[in-house]
Write a protein that holds these residues in place. Structure first.
Motif, PDB file in Angstrom:
ATOM      1  N   LEU A  34     -10.268 -10.604  -2.793  1.00  0.00           N
ATOM      2  CA  LEU A  34     -10.941  -9.188  -3.056  1.00  0.00           C
ATOM      3  C   LEU A  34     -12.206  -8.924  -2.060  1.00  0.00           C
ATOM      4  CD1 LEU A  34     -10.367  -9.319  -6.834  1.00  0.00           C
ATOM      5  CD2 LEU A  34      -8.866  -7.937  -5.210  1.00  0.00           C
ATOM      6  N   ARG A  51       0.933  -1.345   0.199  1.00  0.00           N
ATOM      7  CA  ARG A  51      -0.074  -0.066   0.027  1.00  0.00           C
ATOM      8  C   ARG A  51       0.762   1.188   0.205  1.00  0.00           C
ATOM      9  NH1 ARG A  51      -5.436  -1.334   2.118  1.00  0.00           N
ATOM     10  NH2 ARG A  51      -5.350  -3.441   3.018  1.00  0.00           N
ATOM     11  N   SER A  80      -8.714   0.295  -3.186  1.00  0.00           N
ATOM     12  CA  SER A  80      -9.376  -1.049  -2.923  1.00  0.00           C
ATOM     13  C   SER A  80     -10.844  -1.187  -3.703  1.00  0.00           C
ATOM     14  CB  SER A  80      -9.734  -1.386  -1.377  1.00  0.00           C
ATOM     15  OG  SER A  80     -10.364  -0.361  -0.883  1.00  0.00           O
ATOM     16  N   LEU A  94     -10.367  -2.091  -7.476  1.00  0.00           N
ATOM     17  CA  LEU A  94     -10.101  -3.297  -7.525  1.00  0.00           C
ATOM     18  C   LEU A  94     -11.115  -4.278  -8.249  1.00  0.00           C
ATOM     19  CD1 LEU A  94      -8.526  -4.310  -4.369  1.00  0.00           C
ATOM     20  CD2 LEU A  94      -7.134  -4.001  -6.376  1.00  0.00           C
ATOM     21  N   ILE A 126      -3.344   0.255  -3.609  1.00  0.00           N
ATOM     22  CA  ILE A 126      -2.652  -0.988  -3.563  1.00  0.00           C
ATOM     23  C   ILE A 126      -2.012  -1.451  -4.734  1.00  0.00           C
ATOM     24  CG2 ILE A 126      -3.018  -3.524  -3.078  1.00  0.00           C
ATOM     25  CD1 ILE A 126      -5.449  -2.471  -1.690  1.00  0.00           C
ATOM     26  N   LEU A 149     -10.975  -8.542   1.584  1.00  0.00           N
ATOM     27  CA  LEU A 149     -10.573  -7.257   1.629  1.00  0.00           C
ATOM     28  C   LEU A 149     -11.406  -5.920   1.471  1.00  0.00           C
ATOM     29  CD1 LEU A 149      -7.809  -5.519   1.478  1.00  0.00           C
ATOM     30  CD2 LEU A 149      -8.028  -5.539  -0.705  1.00  0.00           C
ATOM     31  N   ASN A 150     -12.650  -6.023   0.779  1.00  0.00           N
ATOM     32  CA  ASN A 150     -13.583  -5.266   0.740  1.00  0.00           C
ATOM     33  C   ASN A 150     -14.555  -5.147   1.821  1.00  0.00           C
ATOM     34  OD1 ASN A 150     -12.936  -3.282  -1.464  1.00  0.00           O
ATOM     35  ND2 ASN A 150     -13.391  -4.712  -2.807  1.00  0.00           N
TER      36      ASN A 150
END
Length: 133
Positions: free
Chosen positions: A126, A15, A110, A113, A20, A129-130
């Motif tokens: 993904l 990051r 993010s 992505l 990212i 992460l979100n």
């Protein structure tokens, strides 16, 4: 009882300024032009963190600080043996990032992505992460 995956892959989350780093595979590679996070397969005797530090040196020309594991899971591509994917946050690094092996690299938020065609194995990450905010 299923066998443990014989292949372990370490993926690095780098990051900078709220973005990212993502990398696009070359057209000549398996999963051509798919997006992924930098990293790669563990060599015998390596931990995921050690493998990631080595891979970042090879792929990006940087010396990463000690990565911290975020999450891991097993994934199977159709017709292939299961692999263990280990995602690690890279807290910092020395040196300028240089693209040694990828088609392209981009720094994205993010939320951005979802607009990239990622490797199928990264899709659950993904989502994870979100969900972290």
């Amino acid at each position: 009882m299923s066998e443990a995956p014989s292949t372990v892959v370490a993926a690095g989350i780098l990051r900078s300024n709220g973005r990212i780093l993502i990398c696009q595979r070359r057209a000549s590679q398996d999963h051509a032009l798919k997006w992924e996070f930098p990293g790669g397969k563990l060599e015998p005797g390596e931990s995921p963190a050690e493998a990631l530090v080595r891979e970042l040196r090879e792929e990006l020309g940087i010396e990463a600080g000690p990565p911290v594991e975020l999450t891991r899971y097993t994934f199977s591509y159709p017709g292939k043996k299961a692999i263990l994917l280990v995602f690690l946050e890279v807290g910092g690094w020395d040196g300028a990032i240089v693209n040694h092996i990828f088609e392209r690299m981009e720094w994205v938020t993010s939320l951005e992505l979802a607009g990239y065609d990622f490797l199928e194995g990264d899709v659950d990450f993904l989502r994870w992460l979100n969900g972290q905010g």
